[in-house]
Design a protein around this motif. Structure first.
Motif, PDB file in Angstrom:
ATOM      1  N   THR A 137       0.834  -1.196   0.000  1.00  0.00           N
ATOM      2  CA  THR A 137       0.000   0.000   0.000  1.00  0.00           C
ATOM      3  C   THR A 137       0.870   1.249   0.000  1.00  0.00           C
ATOM      4  O   THR A 137       2.084   1.183   0.173  1.00  0.00           O
ATOM      5  N   ARG A 138       0.227   2.374  -0.188  1.00  0.00           N
ATOM      6  CA  ARG A 138       0.921   3.657  -0.181  1.00  0.00           C
ATOM      7  C   ARG A 138       0.482   4.450   1.047  1.00  0.00           C
ATOM      8  O   ARG A 138      -0.582   4.200   1.607  1.00  0.00           O
ATOM      9  N   ALA A 139       1.295   5.419   1.444  1.00  0.00           N
ATOM     10  CA  ALA A 139       0.969   6.256   2.591  1.00  0.00           C
ATOM     11  C   ALA A 139       1.134   7.718   2.207  1.00  0.00           C
ATOM     12  O   ALA A 139       2.072   8.083   1.484  1.00  0.00           O
ATOM     13  N   VAL A 140       0.223   8.527   2.673  1.00  0.00           N
ATOM     14  CA  VAL A 140       0.365   9.980   2.570  1.00  0.00           C
ATOM     15  C   VAL A 140       0.761  10.485   3.945  1.00  0.00           C
ATOM     16  O   VAL A 140       0.210  10.050   4.959  1.00  0.00           O
ATOM     17  N   ILE A 141       1.720  11.404   3.987  1.00  0.00           N
ATOM     18  CA  ILE A 141       2.149  11.977   5.261  1.00  0.00           C
ATOM     19  C   ILE A 141       2.106  13.498   5.188  1.00  0.00           C
ATOM     20  O   ILE A 141       2.330  14.087   4.125  1.00  0.00           O
ATOM     21  N   ALA A 142       1.791  14.110   6.321  1.00  0.00           N
ATOM     22  CA  ALA A 142       1.847  15.566   6.466  1.00  0.00           C
ATOM     23  C   ALA A 142       2.892  15.878   7.520  1.00  0.00           C
ATOM     24  O   ALA A 142       2.817  15.372   8.648  1.00  0.00           O
ATOM     25  N   ILE A 143       3.875  16.683   7.152  1.00  0.00           N
ATOM     26  CA  ILE A 143       4.989  16.999   8.038  1.00  0.00           C
ATOM     27  C   ILE A 143       4.972  18.498   8.343  1.00  0.00           C
ATOM     28  O   ILE A 143       4.840  19.325   7.431  1.00  0.00           O
ATOM     29  N   GLU A 144       5.098  18.824   9.617  1.00  0.00           N
ATOM     30  CA  GLU A 144       5.185  20.233  10.028  1.00  0.00           C
ATOM     31  C   GLU A 144       6.266  20.372  11.092  1.00  0.00           C
ATOM     32  O   GLU A 144       6.285  19.605  12.054  1.00  0.00           O
ATOM     33  N   ASN A 145       7.165  21.311  10.880  1.00  0.00           N
ATOM     34  CA  ASN A 145       8.304  21.499  11.791  1.00  0.00           C
ATOM     35  C   ASN A 145       9.085  20.209  11.993  1.00  0.00           C
ATOM     36  O   ASN A 145       9.556  19.901  13.085  1.00  0.00           O
ATOM     37  N   GLY A 146       9.180  19.440  10.889  1.00  0.00           N
ATOM     38  CA  GLY A 146       9.965  18.215  10.907  1.00  0.00           C
ATOM     39  C   GLY A 146       9.288  17.029  11.558  1.00  0.00           C
ATOM     40  O   GLY A 146       9.889  15.957  11.655  1.00  0.00           O
ATOM     41  N   GLN A 147       8.028  17.180  11.993  1.00  0.00           N
ATOM     42  CA  GLN A 147       7.325  16.103  12.691  1.00  0.00           C
ATOM     43  C   GLN A 147       6.051  15.719  11.940  1.00  0.00           C
ATOM     44  O   GLN A 147       5.386  16.575  11.362  1.00  0.00           O
ATOM     45  N   PRO A 148       5.690  14.426  11.952  1.00  0.00           N
ATOM     46  CA  PRO A 148       4.447  14.008  11.282  1.00  0.00           C
ATOM     47  C   PRO A 148       3.224  14.497  12.056  1.00  0.00           C
ATOM     48  O   PRO A 148       3.153  14.342  13.274  1.00  0.00           O
ATOM     49  N   PHE A 161      -4.926   1.922  -0.477  1.00  0.00           N
ATOM     50  CA  PHE A 161      -4.883   0.698  -1.275  1.00  0.00           C
ATOM     51  C   PHE A 161      -5.268   1.072  -2.708  1.00  0.00           C
ATOM     52  O   PHE A 161      -6.287   1.735  -2.916  1.00  0.00           O
ATOM     53  N   TRP A 162      -4.511   0.612  -3.671  1.00  0.00           N
ATOM     54  CA  TRP A 162      -4.862   0.801  -5.075  1.00  0.00           C
ATOM     55  C   TRP A 162      -4.773  -0.544  -5.769  1.00  0.00           C
ATOM     56  O   TRP A 162      -3.759  -1.254  -5.641  1.00  0.00           O
ATOM     57  N   GLY A 163      -5.829  -0.902  -6.495  1.00  0.00           N
ATOM     58  CA  GLY A 163      -5.847  -2.202  -7.163  1.00  0.00           C
ATOM     59  C   GLY A 163      -4.771  -2.363  -8.211  1.00  0.00           C
ATOM     60  O   GLY A 163      -4.480  -3.492  -8.628  1.00  0.00           O
ATOM     61  N   GLY A 164      -4.156  -1.262  -8.638  1.00  0.00           N
ATOM     62  CA  GLY A 164      -3.058  -1.347  -9.597  1.00  0.00           C
ATOM     63  C   GLY A 164      -1.736  -1.741  -8.975  1.00  0.00           C
ATOM     64  O   GLY A 164      -0.801  -2.138  -9.676  1.00  0.00           O
ATOM     65  N   ASP A 165      -1.644  -1.630  -7.649  1.00  0.00           N
ATOM     66  CA  ASP A 165      -0.420  -2.034  -6.948  1.00  0.00           C
ATOM     67  C   ASP A 165      -0.420  -3.517  -6.620  1.00  0.00           C
ATOM     68  O   ASP A 165       0.618  -4.187  -6.716  1.00  0.00           O
ATOM     69  N   ILE A 199     -10.021   1.265  -8.761  1.00  0.00           N
ATOM     70  CA  ILE A 199     -10.580   1.360  -7.408  1.00  0.00           C
ATOM     71  C   ILE A 199      -9.473   1.692  -6.408  1.00  0.00           C
ATOM     72  O   ILE A 199      -8.388   1.107  -6.453  1.00  0.00           O
ATOM     73  N   CYS A 200      -9.757   2.628  -5.507  1.00  0.00           N
ATOM     74  CA  CYS A 200      -8.871   2.950  -4.387  1.00  0.00           C
ATOM     75  C   CYS A 200      -9.633   2.808  -3.081  1.00  0.00           C
ATOM     76  O   CYS A 200     -10.856   3.001  -3.032  1.00  0.00           O
ATOM     77  N   ILE A 201      -8.909   2.493  -2.023  1.00  0.00           N
ATOM     78  CA  ILE A 201      -9.471   2.434  -0.675  1.00  0.00           C
ATOM     79  C   ILE A 201      -8.602   3.293   0.236  1.00  0.00           C
ATOM     80  O   ILE A 201      -7.368   3.178   0.214  1.00  0.00           O
ATOM     81  N   VAL A 202      -9.245   4.154   1.006  1.00  0.00           N
ATOM     82  CA  VAL A 202      -8.525   4.986   1.978  1.00  0.00           C
ATOM     83  C   VAL A 202      -8.854   4.486   3.377  1.00  0.00           C
ATOM     84  O   VAL A 202     -10.028   4.262   3.705  1.00  0.00           O
TER      85      VAL A 202
END
Length: 380
Positions: free
Chosen positions: A51-62, A69-73, A98-101
Motif C-alpha cells: 500500500t501507499r501512505a500519505v504523510i503531512a509533516i510540520e516542523n519536521g514532525q508528522p 490501497f490501489w488495485g493497480g499495486d 478502485i482505491c481504498i482509503v
C-alpha cells in the motif's frame, strides 16, 4: 524531515507514518495494542508492503497520515473485498480503477486544521493521474458529515469493525461532477469536468449505490422528511416513546429541529456494535426503534428500549466508552447526534439546553428506578 504533504517515498517517510499511527491509535486511543511494535513505537502490518501512505509533516514532525490501497499495486485480498463491499463494483470496474482509503489520522493538536483536506488533495491528484473511478472508505458515525461534504455517499449496510464499533461504508464516484458541485465538495474546486473525461462508469456506479444505504442524513435530506421518519418510529406517530423518558419530551418541533441539526438515522442489524467499549468517540445516540443490549466484560448488564439515550457518559465526561452497546433485534434504528452541533447548543442556547439536560436527568432516573444504569455510571 522536509515539511509538506506528500506520498511517502523513503523509509524515513514510512517510519514517520508508522510512528504517528502508533501515537494516535495505540497511545491516544488504546487501539490495536496487540498489532503494534512497542519497542520501535510503530504500527504497521503486512498490508503496508503493498500500500501507499500519505504523510503531512510540520516542523519536521508528522502531523497527519493515511493509507491508500490501489488495485493497480496489488490485487485486493478476499478480506478487503468483503470489508469494503467491493464485489458489486468489480462488475463494472477493473481493480486498478478502485482505491481504498483507511487509517487516516491527524495529531491531536492539528485536528480542525486543513491537514486532512491537504492529504485528500494528494489522494485526488493520485486518483486523476491513475484514472481511478471510485474511492471507498469506512466511516465512524461522528465523521459522517465531514465525508458527506467531501462528496462521499453511504452505499451499503453499516457493520461492526473490531475494536471500533459501528462503521458506515462510503463511496466517492469520481466522475459524478454534478454531485460534487451539489454537495460543495472541495474536490469540485480541485478538478474540472474535462479532468474527469476518462470516467465511463459513473451511471453504472450510481445505480449500484443509490438507495442501498441504511443511513438517512439530515445534511443531505429534506428536514420535514427527516422529522417524519423519526416521528413515524415513535408510538402514535408522536415524539414520545411509551413510558420511557425521551430527549424530545416537552420540546417544540422547532426546538427538535435545532437539536437534531446535522444528525443521521442509522439502521443496524442484530449483533452490530453501535458503541464499542473503550472507543474514544463521544457521539451521543437516541435509540429510535428495536432494542439494544449493554455489555461489559462479556456480560449483559441492561437492555435499552426506544427513546433512551446512548453514549451520554462519554459525551459529558470526555472519557472512553464504558460499555459496549449491541443491537439486540433486527429493527434497530438510532439517531446519531452531531457532537459539535450539540456542544454549541448546550453552550449558547440556554433555554433549550435546560430542557435537554432535564430530559437526560429524567432518563437517568428512569434507569436507576428500573434497576439498571445502562451506561455504567461507575467509571473504572
Amino acid at each position: 524531515m522536509k515539511d509538506g504533504v506528500r506520498f511517502a517515498v523513503t523509509e524515513e517517510d514510512y517510519q514517520a507514518s508508522f510512528r504517528l499511527r502508533y501515537q494516535v491509535y495505540v497511545k491516544n486511543m488504546g487501539r490495536l495494542k496487540d498489532k503494534a511494535d512497542h519497542e520501535k513505537q510503530e504500527l504497521r502490518d503486512e498490508a503496508d508492503k503493498t500500500t501507499r501512505a500519505v504523510i503531512a509533516i510540520e516542523n519536521g514532525q508528522p502531523v497527519g497520515t493515511l493509507r491508500l490501497f490501489w488495485g493497480g499495486d496489488a490485487p485486493f485480498s478476499e478480506s478487503l473485498i468483503e470489508a469494503y463491499s467491493i464485489t458489486p463494483f468489480l462488475e463494472v470496474l477493473n481493480q486498478d480503477q478502485i482505491c481504498i482509503v483507511e487509517r487516516l489520522m491527524v495529531s491531536e493538536d492539528h485536528r480542525g486544521s486543513n491537514v486532512t483536506l491537504r492529504m485528500y488533495k494528494e489522494v485526488m491528484n493520485f486518483v486523476l493521474q491513475h484514472r481511478v473511478e471510485i474511492v471507498l472508505l469506512d466511516c465512524e458515525p461522528h465523521h459522517l458529515n465531514s465525508y458527506l461534504k467531501l462528496g462521499f455517499r453511504p452505499f451499503t449496510a453499516p457493520y461492526s469493525y473490531p475494536g471500533i464499533g459501528l462503521v458506515i461504508p462510503m463511496a466517492l464516484i469520481v466522475g459524478d461532477y454534478e454531485h460534487l458541485t451539489q454537495t460543495g465538495s472541495p474536490f469540485a474546486m480541485l478538478t474540472k469536468p474535462e479532468d474527469l473525461a476518462y470516467c465511463r462508469a459513473e451511471d453504472a456506479l450510481s445505480k449500484i449505490i443509490d438507495g442501498k444505504a441504511n443511513v438517512h442524513s439530515l445534511t443531505v435530506s429534506n428536514t420535514a422528511q427527516f422529522l417524519d421518519e423519526i416521528r413515524s418510529l415513535s408510538p402514535g406517530k408522536e415524539w414520545s416513546f411509551n413510558t420511557t423518558p425521551s430527549l424530545f419530551d416537552s420540546l417544540e418541533e422547532d426546538e427538535i429541529k435545532r437539536l437534531i441539526q446535522k444528525s443521521h438515522i442509522i439502521a443496524c442489524k442484530k449483533g452490530n456494535h453501535i458503541i464499542e467499549k473503550d472507543n474514544p468517540a463521544r457521539t451521543m445516540f437516541i435509540l429510535l426503534s428495536g432494542h439494544a443490549a449493554v455489555e461489559k466484560n462479556g456480560q449483559m448488564i441492561a437492555m435499552l428500549s426506544p427513546g433512551e439515550v446512548i453514549g451520554e457518559i462519554a459525551f459529558f465526561l470526555d472519557v472512553p466508552r464504558t460499555a459496549s452497546i449491541i443491537a439486540a433485534t433486527d429493527d434497530v434504528k438510532v439517531l446519531s447526534l452531531d457532537e459539535k452541533g450539540l456542544s454549541r447548543l448546550l453552550k449558547h442556547e440556554g433555554q433549550l439546553a435546560n430542557k435537554v439536560l432535564i430530559n437526560l436527568c429524567r432518563g437517568l432516573c428512569y434507569r436507576i428506578l428500573a434497576g439498571c444504569e445502562s451506561t455504567d455510571l461507575t467509571i473504572s
